[in-house]
Write a protein that holds these residues in place. Structure first.
Motif, mmCIF file in Angstrom:
data_model
loop_
_atom_site.group_PDB
_atom_site.id
_atom_site.type_symbol
_atom_site.label_atom_id
_atom_site.label_comp_id
_atom_site.label_asym_id
_atom_site.label_seq_id
_atom_site.Cartn_x
_atom_site.Cartn_y
_atom_site.Cartn_z
ATOM 1 N N THR A 1 0.835 -1.216 0.000
ATOM 2 C CA THR A 1 0.000 0.000 0.000
ATOM 3 C C THR A 1 0.862 1.256 0.000
ATOM 4 O O THR A 1 0.437 2.311 -0.462
ATOM 5 C CB THR A 1 -0.932 0.025 1.229
ATOM 6 N N ASP A 2 2.098 1.133 0.488
ATOM 7 C CA ASP A 2 2.949 2.326 0.522
ATOM 8 C C ASP A 2 3.841 2.428 -0.722
ATOM 9 O O ASP A 2 4.757 3.237 -0.764
ATOM 10 C CB ASP A 2 3.816 2.306 1.792
ATOM 11 N N SER A 3 3.543 1.616 -1.734
ATOM 12 C CA SER A 3 4.348 1.697 -2.945
ATOM 13 C C SER A 3 4.127 3.035 -3.640
ATOM 14 O O SER A 3 3.020 3.563 -3.641
ATOM 15 C CB SER A 3 3.948 0.545 -3.885
ATOM 16 N N PRO A 4 5.168 3.596 -4.218
ATOM 17 C CA PRO A 4 5.030 4.920 -4.853
ATOM 18 C C PRO A 4 4.063 4.928 -6.051
ATOM 19 O O PRO A 4 3.593 6.007 -6.431
ATOM 20 C CB PRO A 4 6.457 5.256 -5.307
ATOM 21 N N VAL A 5 3.725 3.783 -6.612
ATOM 22 C CA VAL A 5 2.851 3.805 -7.787
ATOM 23 C C VAL A 5 1.383 3.501 -7.451
ATOM 24 O O VAL A 5 0.527 3.539 -8.339
ATOM 25 C CB VAL A 5 3.328 2.809 -8.885
ATOM 26 N N VAL A 6 1.096 3.187 -6.191
ATOM 27 C CA VAL A 6 -0.288 2.895 -5.798
ATOM 28 C C VAL A 6 -1.161 4.147 -5.978
ATOM 29 O O VAL A 6 -0.692 5.272 -5.766
ATOM 30 C CB VAL A 6 -0.309 2.375 -4.338
ATOM 31 N N GLU A 7 -2.359 3.927 -6.435
ATOM 32 C CA GLU A 7 -3.333 5.004 -6.700
ATOM 33 C C GLU A 7 -2.965 5.831 -7.923
ATOM 34 O O GLU A 7 -3.564 6.877 -8.173
ATOM 35 C CB GLU A 7 -3.509 5.941 -5.474
ATOM 36 N N GLN A 8 -2.015 5.348 -8.722
ATOM 37 C CA GLN A 8 -1.672 6.105 -9.931
ATOM 38 C C GLN A 8 -2.208 5.390 -11.158
ATOM 39 O O GLN A 8 -2.324 4.165 -11.169
ATOM 40 C CB GLN A 8 -0.153 6.204 -10.054
ATOM 41 N N GLU A 9 -2.521 6.188 -12.196
ATOM 42 C CA GLU A 9 -2.926 5.568 -13.448
ATOM 43 C C GLU A 9 -1.671 5.172 -14.225
ATOM 44 O O GLU A 9 -0.654 5.854 -14.170
ATOM 45 C CB GLU A 9 -3.768 6.560 -14.270
ATOM 46 N N LEU A 10 -1.803 4.072 -14.969
ATOM 47 C CA LEU A 10 -0.628 3.555 -15.670
ATOM 48 C C LEU A 10 -0.006 4.572 -16.613
ATOM 49 O O LEU A 10 1.203 4.650 -16.765
ATOM 50 C CB LEU A 10 -0.990 2.286 -16.462
ATOM 51 N N GLN A 11 -0.854 5.371 -17.270
ATOM 52 C CA GLN A 11 -0.310 6.329 -18.240
ATOM 53 C C GLN A 11 0.593 7.376 -17.585
ATOM 54 O O GLN A 11 1.375 8.022 -18.261
ATOM 55 C CB GLN A 11 -1.459 7.015 -18.992
ATOM 56 N N HIS A 12 0.478 7.528 -16.256
ATOM 57 C CA HIS A 12 1.327 8.517 -15.592
ATOM 58 C C HIS A 12 2.571 7.891 -14.969
ATOM 59 O O HIS A 12 3.367 8.581 -14.343
ATOM 60 C CB HIS A 12 0.521 9.248 -14.510
ATOM 61 N N ILE A 13 2.679 6.567 -15.101
ATOM 62 C CA ILE A 13 3.850 5.908 -14.512
ATOM 63 C C ILE A 13 4.911 5.729 -15.599
ATOM 64 O O ILE A 13 4.634 5.240 -16.683
ATOM 65 C CB ILE A 13 3.471 4.532 -13.929
ATOM 66 N N LEU A 14 6.106 6.174 -15.271
ATOM 67 C CA LEU A 14 7.174 6.126 -16.263
ATOM 68 C C LEU A 14 7.964 4.816 -16.130
ATOM 69 O O LEU A 14 8.901 4.711 -15.360
ATOM 70 C CB LEU A 14 8.105 7.320 -16.039
ATOM 71 N N PHE A 15 7.507 3.799 -16.897
ATOM 72 C CA PHE A 15 8.221 2.513 -16.860
ATOM 73 C C PHE A 15 9.541 2.634 -17.607
ATOM 74 O O PHE A 15 9.624 3.381 -18.581
ATOM 75 C CB PHE A 15 7.360 1.425 -17.521
ATOM 76 N N PRO A 16 10.568 1.917 -17.163
ATOM 77 C CA PRO A 16 11.819 1.920 -17.932
ATOM 78 C C PRO A 16 11.556 1.351 -19.339
ATOM 79 O O PRO A 16 10.621 0.565 -19.511
ATOM 80 C CB PRO A 16 12.731 0.964 -17.156
#
Lengths: 222, 149
Positions: free
Chosen positions: A156-171
């Protein structure tokens, strides 16, 4: 598919059982007579006692018509001989050889073994990864370890929780293959929002694996 | 043999794998003939078979482990003879020496005549004592027959 397995022990037993249950025609060659007896009683497979690196024994096991030969003994020299004779003499299309000494990997590939794998190295890699990140499981190295497929549980404390995939910068070398939430599979889309407890199936090039884990867990690997 | 070989084709540096009856004999003869010899065997006790004149090095270890071959400096050997009691060990070591360490002259002893024929066809220099003995027996028989007739 016609499969010949050379070797003994539990790995061979369970592997043969699995192949047989999928409808493949399995022949096991083991140099342990006692084990050969036990195998033939318990498995739906042809069992041949003998030395699998003996060309005559391999032929009797059906090498001329086999689709794949697996050499899984505890001795690299025997596994190499089995694969070479199968591949180059009986023209078996695919040979898989177990390597006990990880340093022999290169020579197995050079000498015509189609798939050479070192159990020692696979286990070492898994243990290393597990020791670093307890939320990661089922790490499968593919493409000779250049790519890994793994399952990461989001805290639950992961930095990507509650974020939409399009806003996550995957390598760039990483790909999210699927999300498992409450035992349902969600196909990832740009608008999918990640939640704590999600199990992510990620495919990643080994080079950017650490970067990916850092992104998903917030933890630093060494 | 006996005495130093001055022939420039004679190998300077030879690695012998396996110190059984054949390996120890070869190592002794090569060493007498002036080659630098390194002999490898898994079992230290087998070095007792070496002749007292043997002046080369002994390495205890399994030659299918890359590390042992590196320790024997196989990369700078002119010749490697794989003569352990196991065909598959001999064949693997010979191929590693040839492919990875680029040793110019590599020979393997193979007891099983069928396996010997296969690897010979793959281009590996093999010696089959079984076949050699059979040939010798037959040749001797033939000779005996000729004398009588």
């Amino acid at each position: 598919m016609r499969v010949i397995i050379v070797g003994g022990g539990k790995v061979v037993y369970f592997l043969a059982r699995q192949f047989a249950s999928k409808g493949h025609k399995v022949t096991i060659v083991t140099d342990n007579e006692e084990e050969a007896g036990a195998f033939s009683r318990r498995l739906k497979a042809t069992v041949l006692p003998g030395d699998g690196s003996d060309p005559g024994v391999l032929e009797e096991a059906g090498a001329r018509r086999a689709d794949v030969v697996l050499a899984l003994t505890a001795y690299d020299q025997d596994n190499l001989a089995v694969c070479q004779i199968a591949r180059r003499w009986y023209l078996v299309p695919r040979t898989v050889g177990l390597i006990n000494d990880p340093e022999n990997e290169e020579i197995f590939r050079k000498l015509g073994v189609s798939v050479a794998f070192s159990a020692t190295q696979i286990i070492a890699r898994i243990l290393e990864e597990r020791a670093d990140f307890e939320d990661i499981s089922n790490l499968i190295p593919v493409a000779e370890g250049g790519v890994t497929v793994s399952e990461v549980v989001l805290r639950t404390d992961s930095p990507v929780v509650e974020q939409e995939l399009q806003h996550i910068l995957f390598p760039e070398g990483a790909l999210l293959g699927g999300i498992i939430r409450d035992s349902e599979v969600i196909v990832p889309r740009g608008g999918t929002r990640l939640l704590g407890g999600d199990r992510l199936i990620v495919i990643s090039e080994s080079d950017c694996y650490d970067q990916l884990l850092h992104l998903l867990t917030g933890e630093e690997s060494e | 043999m006996g005495g130093k070989k001055t022939d420039k084709n004679w190998p300077q540096y030879v690695v012998v794998v396996g110190c059984g009856r054949l390996g120890s004999l070869l190592a002794g003869l090569l060493s007498q003939a002036g080659s630098s010899v390194v002999i490898i065997d898994r079992d230290e006790a087998s070095f007792a078979l070496l002749a007292p004149e043997f002046s080369g090095f002994r390495i205890t270890g399994d030659a299918v482990e890359m590390e042992i071959l590196q320790r024997a400096k196989v990369h700078s050997a002119d010749c490697l003879l794989a003569v352990t009691g196991e065909d598959n060990v001999n064949l693997m070591v010979a191929q590693v020496a040839h492919e990875l360490f680029k040793v110019p002259r590599v020979m393997a002893r193979v007891f099983d005549p069928r396996r010997e024929a296969i690897y010979h066809a793959f281009g590996i220099e093999t010696v089959s004592p079984t076949k050699l003995s059979a040939d010798f027996f037959l040749a001797t028989l033939e000779k005996g027959g000729e004398e009588k007739s």
